[in-house]
Design an enzyme around this catalytic site. Structure first.
Site, short mmCIF file in Angstrom:
data_model
loop_
_atom_site.label_atom_id
_atom_site.label_comp_id
_atom_site.label_asym_id
_atom_site.label_seq_id
_atom_site.Cartn_x
_atom_site.Cartn_y
_atom_site.Cartn_z
N HIS A 306 46.48 34.20 43.69
CA HIS A 306 46.58 34.66 42.49
C HIS A 306 47.79 35.37 42.08
O HIS A 306 48.36 36.06 42.92
CB HIS A 306 45.48 35.97 42.59
CG HIS A 306 45.12 36.15 41.07
ND1 HIS A 306 46.00 37.25 40.37
CD2 HIS A 306 44.22 36.73 40.52
CE1 HIS A 306 45.56 37.79 39.29
NE2 HIS A 306 44.18 37.13 39.41
N HIS A 349 45.27 46.61 45.28
CA HIS A 349 46.90 47.08 44.91
C HIS A 349 47.03 48.20 44.87
O HIS A 349 46.20 49.23 44.76
CB HIS A 349 47.10 46.32 43.58
CG HIS A 349 48.29 46.07 42.90
ND1 HIS A 349 48.66 46.22 41.80
CD2 HIS A 349 49.81 45.79 43.82
CE1 HIS A 349 50.17 46.14 41.54
NE2 HIS A 349 50.36 45.91 42.99
N GLU A 355 48.82 52.40 35.28
CA GLU A 355 48.06 51.40 34.44
C GLU A 355 46.85 52.09 33.79
O GLU A 355 45.97 52.70 34.29
CB GLU A 355 47.45 50.32 35.21
CG GLU A 355 48.56 49.52 36.10
CD GLU A 355 47.83 48.65 37.23
OE1 GLU A 355 46.44 48.47 37.20
OE2 GLU A 355 48.56 47.75 37.93
N TYR A 364 35.17 42.22 32.17
CA TYR A 364 36.42 41.84 33.26
C TYR A 364 36.20 41.45 34.41
O TYR A 364 35.35 42.24 35.16
CB TYR A 364 37.13 43.33 33.12
CG TYR A 364 38.35 43.39 34.05
CD1 TYR A 364 39.54 42.49 33.91
CD2 TYR A 364 38.46 44.40 35.06
CE1 TYR A 364 40.69 42.50 34.53
CE2 TYR A 364 39.73 44.24 35.77
CZ TYR A 364 40.57 43.36 35.25
OH TYR A 364 41.83 43.42 36.39
N HIS A 385 43.40 50.56 43.79
CA HIS A 385 42.65 50.08 42.74
C HIS A 385 42.50 48.18 43.28
O HIS A 385 43.03 48.07 43.93
CB HIS A 385 42.84 50.05 41.46
CG HIS A 385 44.13 49.66 41.33
ND1 HIS A 385 45.39 50.50 41.10
CD2 HIS A 385 44.72 48.58 40.51
CE1 HIS A 385 46.62 49.56 40.93
NE2 HIS A 385 46.02 48.53 40.62
#
Length: 453
Positions: A306, A349, A355, A364, A385
């Site tokens: 990814h 992450h 963010e 989402y 997160h």
């Protein structure tokens, strides 16, 4: 429906414009709503046609490099000095400006909110703005603020400009018309629009909704621009031709009007006897625009892994440090997922950037439950997160066949600065107290023995 509402609004309104928009990003445009109103061969004639006044609006210092030098020449019924007077202070208590730290007791952590409730009283666009976070310092032209808005009334004789920064508006429910000095933009959910620093405008409703709701990024720093594509090449992501700048339009009415200004975090108002949206013609490159997010051409991994979310950057506002944005506007649009032997959602992450996310429609992929259209989340710098438990289980055990991730449009305002929470955001009833429970099912699998668990 929008066309009908538009015709009704224009009937007998004293508004004039040609049809359509001009395509391109950062172009030097020219447009006139009356024939011959735009001077040719010079900027400032001794006398302008139609008795108009010539005026320059500068969005950069005079000596900025050509590639970043922005200005437009406006030919208007009255010069802007007639749109001002002795200002008096007014208050918009829910619109905050950095540096600002809300007085609240909410502990540090990852945060998520359900949508703003519909207003219980008549609120126009300005009255409906609620600041969620601030970052940086508006006085040094660095940082941003993330706002949500919910309103149900038009700005009829009220006009506004923001000296502190440019406004990126992201509608979620209800189409809006943004009438600026340089023209009008009809903006629907899944579209965005940008209003440059210092440009006068008003917002009215289009269509039939109970509430008009969305998000705003107030960018205090260098203006938004298109990101460099690097090895991607000359195409994909947001293409310049898909940005639309409005043609000239003006409003000629003699009636009591109110001009409101945001300046260094405070608000001021003056009453005048006419509309300030009186630009009959203009040329230049300092202009508003809108963009349809559905025209974004995403790129991604076509074999494994990814990639970083920076590949989804629509607009970036640079800082003084190369490769580090003051603020990025990023979207997560419909796309195909085809990576082999890969965990396909965004990975877990911790990030030096902060963010603020919202959802325009759909779901989402990393948070299929709890994060709904109109909702918001905040993952501040270095706070972990990633996918919730159900998303992890689904992606870890699902068949890895090509899948189209459809009916989704999430976005992110990402900044290098920590985003400070406002008191309003900390005490908002829609704050999801159980948000962090979405990761509680992620238990230890490691037992010291080899093999896939």
């Amino acid at each position: 429906m929008l066309e009908k509402a538009e015709k009704q609004r224009r009937a007998g309104s004293g508004q004039q414009r040609a049809a359509g928009y001009m395509p391109g990003f950062g172009n030097d445009f020219e447009t006139e709503s009356l024939p011959g109103a735009l001077p040719q061969g010079q900027n400032s004639p001794q006398k302008c046609n139609y008795g108009l006044y010539a005026e320059q609006l500068s969005g950069s210092p005079f000596t900025a490099p050509r590639g970043t030098n922005e200005r437009s020449w406006l030919y208007r019924i009255r010069p802007s000095v007639r749109h001002t007077g002795r200002f008096r202070r007014v208050d918009y208590p829910h619109w905050k400006t950095a540096p600002h730290v809300g007085e609240h007791s909410l502990a540090l952590g990852q945060l998520r909110w359900s949508p703003l409730p519909a207003p219980s009283e008549a609120l126009d666009f300005l009255q409906g703005i609620r600041t969620m976070t601030t970052a940086g310092d508006a006085l040094t032209q660095a940082g941003m603020a993330a706002h949500a808005y919910a309103f149900n009334a038009d700005m009829v004789d009220d006009y506004f400009f923001n000296a502190d920064g440019e406004l990126l508006i992201v509608p979620e429910t209800g189409a809006i018309q943004v009438f600026t000095e340089l023209g009008r933009m009809d903006v629907e959910p899944s579209e965005i629009c940008l209003i440059p620093r210092g440009m006068m405008f008003k917002v009215t409703r289009l269509g039939e909704e109970k509430v008009w709701r969305g998000y705003i990024c107030e960018n205090y720093g260098a203006k938004f621009t298109l990101p460099d594509r690097g090895p991607i090449g000359a195409n994909c992501l947001a293409n310049p031709r898909d940005f639309k700048t409005p043609v000239a339009a003006y409003e000629d009415k003699e009636t009591p009007c109110r001009v409101q200004v945001k300046w260094c975090g405070s608000f001021h108002m003056v009453e005048i006897g006419h509309s300030p949206l009186d630009v009959v013609a203009w040329h230049g490159n300092y202009a508003p625009y809108k963009y349809d997010l559905k025209t974004f051409s995403p790129v991604g991994a076509i074999l494994f892994d990814h990639p970083d979310p920076s590949i989804f950057t629509v607009l970036t506002a640079p800082s003084g440090e190369e490769g580090t944005a003051n603020v990025d506007f990023v979207i997560f649009p419909p796309r195909w997922l085809v990576a082999e032997h890969t965990f396909r959602p965004p990975w877990y992450h911790r990030n030096i950037m902060s963010e603020f996310m919202g959802l325009i429609y759909g779901r989402y992929d990393a948070k299929e439950e709890g994060f709904v259209p109109g909702g918001m989340s905040l993952h501040n710098m270095m706070l972990a997160h990633g996918p919730d438990f159900s998303g992890f289980e689904k992606a870890s055990n699902g068949e890895l066949k090509p899948v189209k991730l459809d009916n989704t449009m999430a976005f992110m305002f990402e900044t290098r600065f920590p985003q400070q929470l406002t008191t309003f955001a900390a005490e908002l009833d829609t704050l999801q107290d159980d948000y962090m429970d979405c990761w509680s099912g992620l238990e230890r699998k490691f037992d010291g023995t080899p093999g896939i668990k």
